[in-house]
Design a protein around this motif. Structure first.
Motif, PDB file in Angstrom:
ATOM      1  N   ILE A   1       0.827  -1.213   0.000  1.00 15.77           N
ATOM      2  CA  ILE A   1       0.000   0.000   0.000  1.00 15.77           C
ATOM      3  C   ILE A   1       0.859   1.260   0.000  1.00 15.77           C
ATOM      4  N   PHE A   2       1.870   1.278   0.849  1.00 13.91           N
ATOM      5  CA  PHE A   2       2.698   2.477   0.939  1.00 13.91           C
ATOM      6  C   PHE A   2       3.701   2.575  -0.201  1.00 13.91           C
ATOM      7  N   ALA A   3       4.018   1.454  -0.831  1.00 10.10           N
ATOM      8  CA  ALA A   3       4.841   1.502  -2.042  1.00 10.10           C
ATOM      9  C   ALA A   3       4.054   2.150  -3.177  1.00 10.10           C
ATOM     10  N   GLU A   4       2.769   1.770  -3.286  1.00  9.94           N
ATOM     11  CA  GLU A   4       1.903   2.358  -4.314  1.00  9.94           C
ATOM     12  C   GLU A   4       1.683   3.845  -4.055  1.00  9.94           C
ATOM     13  N   ALA A   5       1.727   4.236  -2.777  1.00  7.58           N
ATOM     14  CA  ALA A   5       1.527   5.646  -2.424  1.00  7.58           C
ATOM     15  C   ALA A   5       2.787   6.475  -2.647  1.00  7.58           C
ATOM     16  N   GLY A   6       3.894   5.801  -3.011  1.00 10.20           N
ATOM     17  CA  GLY A   6       5.132   6.517  -3.284  1.00 10.20           C
ATOM     18  C   GLY A   6       5.937   6.877  -2.050  1.00 10.20           C
ATOM     19  N   SER A   7       5.681   6.192  -0.941  1.00 13.80           N
ATOM     20  CA  SER A   7       6.423   6.466   0.293  1.00 13.80           C
ATOM     21  C   SER A   7       7.874   5.992   0.158  1.00 13.80           C
ATOM     22  N   PRO A   8       8.791   6.584   0.922  1.00 18.53           N
ATOM     23  CA  PRO A   8      10.176   6.114   0.925  1.00 18.53           C
ATOM     24  C   PRO A   8      10.249   4.649   1.353  1.00 18.53           C
ATOM     25  N   VAL A   9      11.265   3.951   0.878  1.00 14.99           N
ATOM     26  CA  VAL A   9      11.398   2.527   1.172  1.00 14.99           C
ATOM     27  C   VAL A   9      11.484   2.276   2.676  1.00 14.99           C
ATOM     28  N   TRP A  10      12.185   3.167   3.396  1.00 15.15           N
ATOM     29  CA  TRP A  10      12.335   2.943   4.838  1.00 15.15           C
ATOM     30  C   TRP A  10      10.996   3.027   5.564  1.00 15.15           C
ATOM     31  N   VAL A  11      10.077   3.838   5.037  1.00 15.76           N
ATOM     32  CA  VAL A  11       8.735   3.928   5.623  1.00 15.76           C
ATOM     33  C   VAL A  11       7.976   2.626   5.372  1.00 15.76           C
ATOM     34  N   GLN A  12       8.079   2.121   4.148  1.00 16.91           N
ATOM     35  CA  GLN A  12       7.431   0.846   3.817  1.00 16.91           C
ATOM     36  C   GLN A  12       7.940  -0.266   4.731  1.00 16.91           C
ATOM     37  N   GLU A  13       9.251  -0.314   4.915  1.00 15.18           N
ATOM     38  CA  GLU A  13       9.864  -1.351   5.753  1.00 15.18           C
ATOM     39  C   GLU A  13       9.455  -1.211   7.211  1.00 15.18           C
ATOM     40  N   ALA A  14       9.485   0.014   7.704  1.00 12.55           N
ATOM     41  CA  ALA A  14       9.155   0.251   9.112  1.00 12.55           C
ATOM     42  C   ALA A  14       7.715  -0.119   9.410  1.00 12.55           C
ATOM     43  N   LEU A  15       6.792   0.259   8.530  1.00 13.40           N
ATOM     44  CA  LEU A  15       5.380  -0.043   8.754  1.00 13.40           C
ATOM     45  C   LEU A  15       5.096  -1.532   8.600  1.00 13.40           C
ATOM     46  N   CYS A  16       5.831  -2.177   7.704  1.00 16.46           N
ATOM     47  CA  CYS A  16       5.718  -3.634   7.570  1.00 16.46           C
ATOM     48  C   CYS A  16       6.128  -4.320   8.873  1.00 16.46           C
ATOM     49  N   VAL A  17       7.255  -3.890   9.434  1.00 12.65           N
ATOM     50  CA  VAL A  17       7.755  -4.450  10.690  1.00 12.65           C
ATOM     51  C   VAL A  17       6.756  -4.216  11.818  1.00 12.65           C
ATOM     52  N   ILE A  18       6.261  -2.992  11.935  1.00 11.43           N
ATOM     53  CA  ILE A  18       5.320  -2.650  13.007  1.00 11.43           C
ATOM     54  C   ILE A  18       4.055  -3.486  12.908  1.00 11.43           C
ATOM     55  N   THR A  19       3.550  -3.646  11.684  1.00 16.45           N
ATOM     56  CA  THR A  19       2.325  -4.429  11.472  1.00 16.45           C
ATOM     57  C   THR A  19       2.499  -5.870  11.942  1.00 16.45           C
ATOM     58  N   ILE A  20       3.604  -6.492  11.548  1.00 11.82           N
ATOM     59  CA  ILE A  20       3.850  -7.884  11.926  1.00 11.82           C
ATOM     60  C   ILE A  20       4.012  -8.015  13.435  1.00 11.82           C
ATOM     61  N   LEU A  21       4.800  -7.118  14.026  1.00 10.12           N
ATOM     62  CA  LEU A  21       5.033  -7.193  15.465  1.00 10.12           C
ATOM     63  C   LEU A  21       3.753  -6.989  16.267  1.00 10.12           C
ATOM     64  N   VAL A  22       2.925  -6.035  15.846  1.00  9.37           N
ATOM     65  CA  VAL A  22       1.667  -5.770  16.558  1.00  9.37           C
ATOM     66  C   VAL A  22       0.738  -6.973  16.483  1.00  9.37           C
ATOM     67  N   LEU A  23       0.630  -7.572  15.296  1.00  4.62           N
ATOM     68  CA  LEU A  23      -0.247  -8.728  15.133  1.00  4.62           C
ATOM     69  C   LEU A  23       0.257  -9.934  15.934  1.00  4.62           C
ATOM     70  N   ARG A  24       1.565 -10.152  15.924  1.00  5.48           N
ATOM     71  CA  ARG A  24       2.115 -11.271  16.689  1.00  5.48           C
ATOM     72  C   ARG A  24       1.967 -11.025  18.196  1.00  5.48           C
ATOM     73  N   TRP A  25       2.192  -9.790  18.623  1.00  8.92           N
ATOM     74  CA  TRP A  25       2.026  -9.449  20.038  1.00  8.92           C
ATOM     75  C   TRP A  25       0.573  -9.615  20.461  1.00  8.92           C
ATOM     76  N   GLY A  26      -0.346  -9.176  19.615  1.00 13.06           N
ATOM     77  CA  GLY A  26      -1.763  -9.316  19.928  1.00 13.06           C
ATOM     78  C   GLY A  26      -2.186 -10.775  20.023  1.00 13.06           C
ATOM     79  N   ALA A  27      -1.604 -11.611  19.141  1.00  9.14           N
ATOM     80  CA  ALA A  27      -1.913 -13.043  19.193  1.00  9.14           C
ATOM     81  C   ALA A  27      -1.426 -13.659  20.495  1.00  9.14           C
ATOM     82  N   LEU A  28      -0.255 -13.214  20.949  1.00  8.41           N
ATOM     83  CA  LEU A  28       0.311 -13.745  22.186  1.00  8.41           C
ATOM     84  C   LEU A  28      -0.391 -13.173  23.421  1.00  8.41           C
ATOM     85  N   ARG A  29      -0.618 -11.871  23.415  1.00  3.49           N
ATOM     86  CA  ARG A  29      -1.135 -11.183  24.608  1.00  3.49           C
ATOM     87  C   ARG A  29      -2.640 -11.317  24.751  1.00  3.49           C
TER      88      ARG A  29
END
Length: 213
Positions: free
Chosen positions: A165-193
């Protein structure tokens, strides 16, 4: 050159994290040193190996001995802190989640670098992040996290979707990577917690759906 160096660093860090998660579980199962190291290696390189074979590119760990050496460092970390790491279930989540996020990113970016579309990159990100863990769990006779109802592979796909989504929006690569990481971590944390999970497939579930209609 900078991009390839960055991906290499991420792969090294992901190898370290997944190596620790693999060796830790092997230690908990009372494997010997060689067996524990082997499980660590398989966990660390399994997903990337399948990815590179599917992409028809040189398998990453065959290009340098550093990946096997980094897994050796993972083994030493677990050997030095066995009691702490095997008694605390949160440590598995931490190392597994870090390895998962880093390998999802490398899977996505390596696939895009080969000219494949983003939907293929999302699948390759999931494979890179999760296949080593599948092999690990099978070899130590555990039900793979990938097939459990809690959010694991789905987190990889969700992270890839955010990246897209953020690649299509033209965001910098580091933003795409950071949001990808945050999304995965939040979902995994939510599954555990909080026990977030997908619906279970149960016998008669289709009949129940028909009745509700």
């Amino acid at each position: 050159m900078v991009e390839s160096t960055f991906i290499f660093i991420i792969e090294i860090l992901g190898t370290l994290a997944f190596g620790v998660s693999g060796v830790r579980l092997a230690a908990k199962k009372h494997f010997d040193w060689f067996g524990a190291y082997t499980i660590g290696v398989i966990t660390a390189i399994g997903g990337g190996t399948l990815r590179d074979i599917l992409l028809d590119i040189p398998v990453f760990w065959m290009q340098t001995w550093l990946y096997l050496a980094v897994t050796g460092v993972s083994f030493l970390i677990v050997a030095a802190f066995t009691r702490i790491l095997t008694s605390d279930s949160k440590s598995l989540f931490m190392f597994d989640a870090v390895g998962l996020t880093l390998f999802v990113i490398t899977g996505i970016e390596k696939t895009l670098a080969e000219g494949y579309p983003m939907w293929v990159a999302m699948i390759m990100g999931m494979i890179t992040g999760s296949f080593g863990g599948i092999l690990r769990d099978v070899l130590i006779n555990e039900e793979p996290l990938f097939f459990r109802k809690d959010i694991y592979a789905t987190a990889c796909l969700a992270g890839g979707g955010v990246y897209w989504i953020f690649a299509e929006a033209g965001s910098p690569v580091w933003v795409q990577e950071a949001l990808c990481v945050i999304t995965i971590l939040v979902l995994r944390w939510g599954a555990l917690r909080y026990g977030w999970h997908l619906p279970e497939m149960k016998e008669g579930s289709v009949k129940e759906l028909r009745k509700r209609r």
